[in-house]
Design an enzyme around this catalytic site. Structure first.
Site, PDB file in Angstrom:
ATOM      1  N   GLU A  66       0.827  -1.217   0.000  1.00 23.65           N
ATOM      2  CA  GLU A  66       0.000   0.000   0.000  1.00 23.65           C
ATOM      3  C   GLU A  66       0.856   1.260   0.000  1.00 23.65           C
ATOM      4  O   GLU A  66       0.746   2.114   0.888  1.00 23.65           O
ATOM      5  CB  GLU A  66      -0.936   0.003   1.211  1.00 23.65           C
ATOM      6  CG  GLU A  66      -1.918  -1.156   1.189  1.00 23.65           C
ATOM      7  CD  GLU A  66      -3.025  -1.083   2.238  1.00 23.65           C
ATOM      8  OE1 GLU A  66      -4.094  -1.657   1.997  1.00 23.65           O
ATOM      9  OE2 GLU A  66      -2.834  -0.446   3.288  1.00 23.65           O
ATOM     10  N   GLU A  92      -5.562  -8.206  -1.473  1.00 22.06           N
ATOM     11  CA  GLU A  92      -6.277  -8.076  -0.192  1.00 22.06           C
ATOM     12  C   GLU A  92      -7.723  -7.739  -0.477  1.00 22.06           C
ATOM     13  O   GLU A  92      -8.014  -6.814  -1.242  1.00 22.06           O
ATOM     14  CB  GLU A  92      -5.713  -6.935   0.670  1.00 22.06           C
ATOM     15  CG  GLU A  92      -4.389  -7.212   1.298  1.00 22.06           C
ATOM     16  CD  GLU A  92      -3.942  -6.096   2.242  1.00 22.06           C
ATOM     17  OE1 GLU A  92      -4.796  -5.435   2.868  1.00 22.06           O
ATOM     18  OE2 GLU A  92      -2.725  -5.893   2.340  1.00 22.06           O
TER      19      GLU A  92
END
Ligand code: BGP
Length: 468
Positions: A170, A361
């Site tokens: 991320e 995810e």
């Protein structure tokens, strides 16, 4: 259902959220060891007993049993990270820690034994503490050199075992959570924009460098970037809202743009110009970024948000929140559930970057209740999780129909683990329940939830068992 042959079904975790054993076998401290409240409170001086990550779910000692359960579900891929401080305890050490290297050798061998491909995040919110405190993390250009050394060590050791690599988890979250994401010790409110964007630049350069080194050392490997994908919808059709959302999107898309196009986009150059920010490029960095774009784009997807110049009721969110969408329901933890947002983002990223996509995810954090299963064991009737995953996977199928190349799908927290944002264990994502509670009680026993059998069937049928 058109899931392609060879679609990589699996699950994902990160070292700091599952392993525990925070100081075993020569591991140095990392930032998570002093973040007992996740991003909800400042770090502590030293590790405190209330920090759930110190033991986590003890994956470090129990990985063989856990990988066996993943294999039972039929996983084709298992995403985890390497804890940098197991390999270089202080980040700036001369020599790597052999015991740390050995642990991941064993873990990857265990996966491969069952035909499960490891998918490895090189840096997942676990910068060695020393690099954060002594150098202010990625604000400091020296981090590129430390990361390069770490990357060369792990590529050399695991080439032949690990084919899929992600450079930073991320990466776009550094703008919102500089300590967790960028190991930056200076608190956000004191951090200058100059330093923050210079830190982004250092990470982007390090990512391109890792890609270059991977291609030299392991030509068969595939290197991806990893971003938070959170669609922002304009709350109204007012053109002011459209432009506001466009600008907000730029701050997220900028990272993927550099990773995929190899250049800083014009909108970012404008932002830097208008805010007195001057990104310092060292010699050769422009070429490095241009010549080493990624093989694929991976992302996390949990929810969407709204935005408007007029403001509105704020919702909870995954590191970044936004205005609530009146058309969507929220999870137990306030994250709004939007399966169609996944189809939207898959299409958007493909249109924008023309790179294969990997959903690394997705999942539902919930308050699970452990009950007797009637056969002498325990279980969780997590129909809500099955519904969430089913509905999201249907949208992946839609995107595949739209012509978007999707490499695979790994659910977040395939086994219950400590939350990144709040550091709680009661926010559970897994197919496997772990008996551990936020007050430190629990046996660490594992129990299969109802979703365990459901996911097994989804994988075995390559998505045909999903319910429309
Ligand atoms: C992402 C992180 C993960 C993970 C997940 C769920 O931001 O990459 O590490 O934890 O979100 O978030 P949380 O654990 O805060 O519920």
């Amino acid at each position: 259902m058109r899931f392609p042959k060879g679609f990589l079904w699996g699950g994902a975790v990160a070292a700091n959220q599952v392993e525990g054993a925070y100081n075993a076998d020569g591991k140095g401290l990392d930032i998570q060891d002093v973040m007992p409240r996740g991003v909800k409170a400042p770090p502590t001086e030293e590790p405190t007993p209330d920090n759930m990550k110190l033991i986590a779910i003890d994956f470090y000692h129990r990985y063989k049993d856990d990988v066996k359960l993943f294999a039972e579900m039929g996983f084709k891929v298992f995403r985890t990270s390497i804890a940098w401080s197991r390999i270089y305890p202080n980040g700036d050490d001369e020599q790597p820690n052999e015991a740390g290297l050995k642990f991941y050798d064993d873990l990857f061998d265990e996966c491969l034994k069952y035909g499960i491909e490891p998918l490895v995040t090189i840096s997942h919110y676990e910068t060695p503490l020393n690099l954060a405190k002594k150098y202010d993390g990625w604000v400091n250009r020296k981090l590129i050199g430390f990361y390069e050394k770490y990357v060369r060590t792990i590529f050399d050791r695991y080439k032949g075992k690990v084919k899929y690599w992600l450079t930073f988890n991320e990466i776009n979250s550094v703008l919102h959570a500089p300590l967790m994401s960028g190991g930056i010790w200076t608190p956000l409110e004191k951090l200058s924009k100059q330093d923050l964007y210079q830190a982004c630049h250092h990470e982007l350069v390090a990512s391109a460098l890792a890609t270059k080194i991977a291609r030299e050392m392991m030509p068969e490997a595939k290197i991806g970037c990893m971003v938070i994908a959170m669609p922002i919808y304009p709350l109204t059709p007012n053109p002011d809202d459209i432009i506001k959302v466009m600008k907000e999107d730029h701050f997220n898309d900028f990272f993927g743009d550099v990773h995929c196009r190899g250049i800083y986009p014009g909108y970012m150059k404008r932002y830097f110009r208008e805010n007195g920010i001057e990104i310092k490029f060292a010699d050769g960095e422009e070429d490095l970024l241009r010549d080493n774009t990624v093989d694929f784009v991976s992302f996390s997807y949990y929810m969407s948000i709204c935005d408007s110049t007029q403001g509105g009721p704020k919702g909870e969110g995954n590191l970044m929140g936004g205005i609530e969408n009146p058309y969507l329901k929220a999870s137990d933890f306030g994250w709004q559930i939007d399966p169609q947002g996944l189809r939207f983002i898959l299409n958007k990223f493909w249109d924008r970057w023309q790179k294969p996509l990997f959903i690394v995810e997705n999942g539902l954090g919930a308050n699970d209740v452990l009950i007797d299963d009637g056969n002498g064991s325990k279980t969780v009737n997590d129909d809500y999780r099955i519904e969430y995953l089913n509905d999201h996977l249907l949208q992946v199928a839609e995107a595949l129909e739209d012509g978007v190349p999707v490499m695979g799908y790994t659910t977040w927290g395939c086994i219950d683990c400590v939350s990144a944002s709040t550091a709680q264990l009661k926010k559970r994502y897994g197919f496997i329940y772990v008996d551990r509670n936020d007050d430190g009680t629990g046996t660490l026993e594992r129990y299969k939830k109802k979703s365990f059998g459901w996911y097994k069937e989804v994988i075995a049928s390559n998505g045909e068992s999903l319910k429309k």
